[in-house]
Design a protein around this motif. Sequence first.
Motif, short mmCIF file in Angstrom:
data_model
loop_
_atom_site.label_atom_id
_atom_site.label_comp_id
_atom_site.label_asym_id
_atom_site.label_seq_id
_atom_site.Cartn_x
_atom_site.Cartn_y
_atom_site.Cartn_z
N MET A 121 0.83 -1.20 0.00
CA MET A 121 0.00 0.00 0.00
C MET A 121 0.86 1.25 0.00
N PHE A 122 1.93 1.26 0.79
CA PHE A 122 2.85 2.40 0.79
C PHE A 122 3.54 2.53 -0.56
N VAL A 123 3.94 1.40 -1.14
CA VAL A 123 4.58 1.42 -2.46
C VAL A 123 3.64 2.00 -3.51
N TRP A 124 2.40 1.52 -3.52
CA TRP A 124 1.42 1.98 -4.50
C TRP A 124 1.15 3.47 -4.36
N THR A 125 0.97 3.94 -3.12
CA THR A 125 0.71 5.36 -2.90
C THR A 125 1.90 6.22 -3.31
N GLY A 126 3.10 5.76 -2.98
CA GLY A 126 4.30 6.50 -3.37
C GLY A 126 4.46 6.60 -4.88
N LEU A 127 4.21 5.49 -5.58
CA LEU A 127 4.31 5.50 -7.04
C LEU A 127 3.27 6.42 -7.67
N LEU A 128 2.04 6.39 -7.14
CA LEU A 128 1.00 7.29 -7.65
C LEU A 128 1.42 8.75 -7.49
N LEU A 129 1.94 9.09 -6.33
CA LEU A 129 2.39 10.47 -6.09
C LEU A 129 3.48 10.87 -7.07
N GLY A 130 4.44 10.00 -7.26
CA GLY A 130 5.55 10.32 -8.16
C GLY A 130 5.12 10.43 -9.60
N PHE A 131 4.33 9.49 -10.09
CA PHE A 131 3.96 9.48 -11.50
C PHE A 131 2.96 10.57 -11.84
N LEU A 132 2.04 10.88 -10.93
CA LEU A 132 1.11 11.97 -11.20
C LEU A 132 1.82 13.32 -11.13
N SER A 133 2.86 13.42 -10.31
CA SER A 133 3.65 14.66 -10.30
C SER A 133 4.41 14.80 -11.61
N MET A 134 4.93 13.70 -12.13
CA MET A 134 5.62 13.74 -13.42
C MET A 134 4.65 14.09 -14.54
N TYR A 135 3.44 13.57 -14.45
CA TYR A 135 2.42 13.86 -15.48
C TYR A 135 2.11 15.35 -15.50
N GLN A 136 2.05 15.98 -14.34
CA GLN A 136 1.80 17.42 -14.29
C GLN A 136 2.85 18.20 -15.07
N LEU A 137 4.11 17.88 -14.82
CA LEU A 137 5.19 18.60 -15.48
C LEU A 137 5.26 18.24 -16.96
N GLN A 138 4.99 16.99 -17.29
CA GLN A 138 4.96 16.63 -18.71
C GLN A 138 3.85 17.40 -19.43
N GLU A 139 2.73 17.58 -18.76
CA GLU A 139 1.63 18.33 -19.36
C GLU A 139 2.04 19.77 -19.65
N VAL A 140 2.77 20.39 -18.72
CA VAL A 140 3.26 21.76 -18.93
C VAL A 140 4.20 21.82 -20.13
N ILE A 141 5.17 20.90 -20.17
CA ILE A 141 6.15 20.89 -21.26
C ILE A 141 5.47 20.56 -22.59
N TYR A 142 4.51 19.65 -22.55
CA TYR A 142 3.79 19.25 -23.76
C TYR A 142 3.11 20.45 -24.41
N HIS A 143 2.43 21.26 -23.63
CA HIS A 143 1.67 22.39 -24.17
C HIS A 143 2.55 23.60 -24.44
N ARG A 144 3.72 23.67 -23.80
CA ARG A 144 4.61 24.81 -24.02
C ARG A 144 5.65 24.56 -25.12
N ILE A 145 6.17 23.35 -25.18
CA ILE A 145 7.27 23.07 -26.12
C ILE A 145 6.87 22.04 -27.16
N GLY A 146 6.21 20.96 -26.74
CA GLY A 146 5.80 19.96 -27.71
C GLY A 146 5.89 18.55 -27.16
#
Length: 242
Positions: A121-146
């Motif tokens: 459960m701790f592993v799953w929660t930690g991975l969700l936090l990390g990957f959704l944080s990466m998705y946020q930044l990827q979304e910014v870069i995607y719409h700003r740069i490509g």
Amino acid sequence: MRKLNYIRIFIFLSVVTIVTLGLYYVAADWLDHRYFRFLIWNLFLGWIPFVFSYAAYLLSDVKWKGAAWLAVASGLLWLLFFPNSSYIVTDLVHLTARSSRYYGGNGVDYTYWYDLSVVLMFVWTGLLLGFLSMYQLQEVIYHRIGRWASWIFVLVGCALGSYGVLLGRVYRLNSWDALTNRETLIELMHESVSRPSLAFCLFFGTFITTIYATLYYLINTRSPRETKKSAGSPEADLQALR
């Protein structure tokens, strides 16, 4: 790339965190041991990259000259703490270290399954936090740069994240050592240049990249109904003209 409602995601992750902590305390009281209480601190560290990525996400839409620099600074701090979210995977080693406690005359003791459920459960929660944080930044870069720049960011982030996990698990470094103990950090980075370290980074980097790509695919895969609905929208017509 689909935009997400990060307020709802924050609420969802908070609920998952509460469930994870609740499971730990129930198991700890039931079994009368708190060996895995260090996972609470590790999960707290796993929340830090999500906070920084959300700050960068919000700042990316602010029309102020200094906001861009603050967004970049938040992104760099995200990268510094991002390994903490996937570092929790390596805490599974504690189940192996305690294996002698789990085996008796009748096979695997029931306490193993409680401990396994708590750690996962701790592993799953930690991975969700990390990957959704990466998705946020990827979304910014995607719409700003490509698109290509956003995926280069993901690959580099996963590669550096796996190296950060190596430094944390094998060389016992913390994220803040980059700010407070740079001499030791540089020394151990030189020491970490080896074939086993490279193999660890390749395997672990492939592991987290694959999981992230799976999450990305699940988020961005549209049903036939959604495809038909969006086909006649003004945005789709504009995309066709482009």
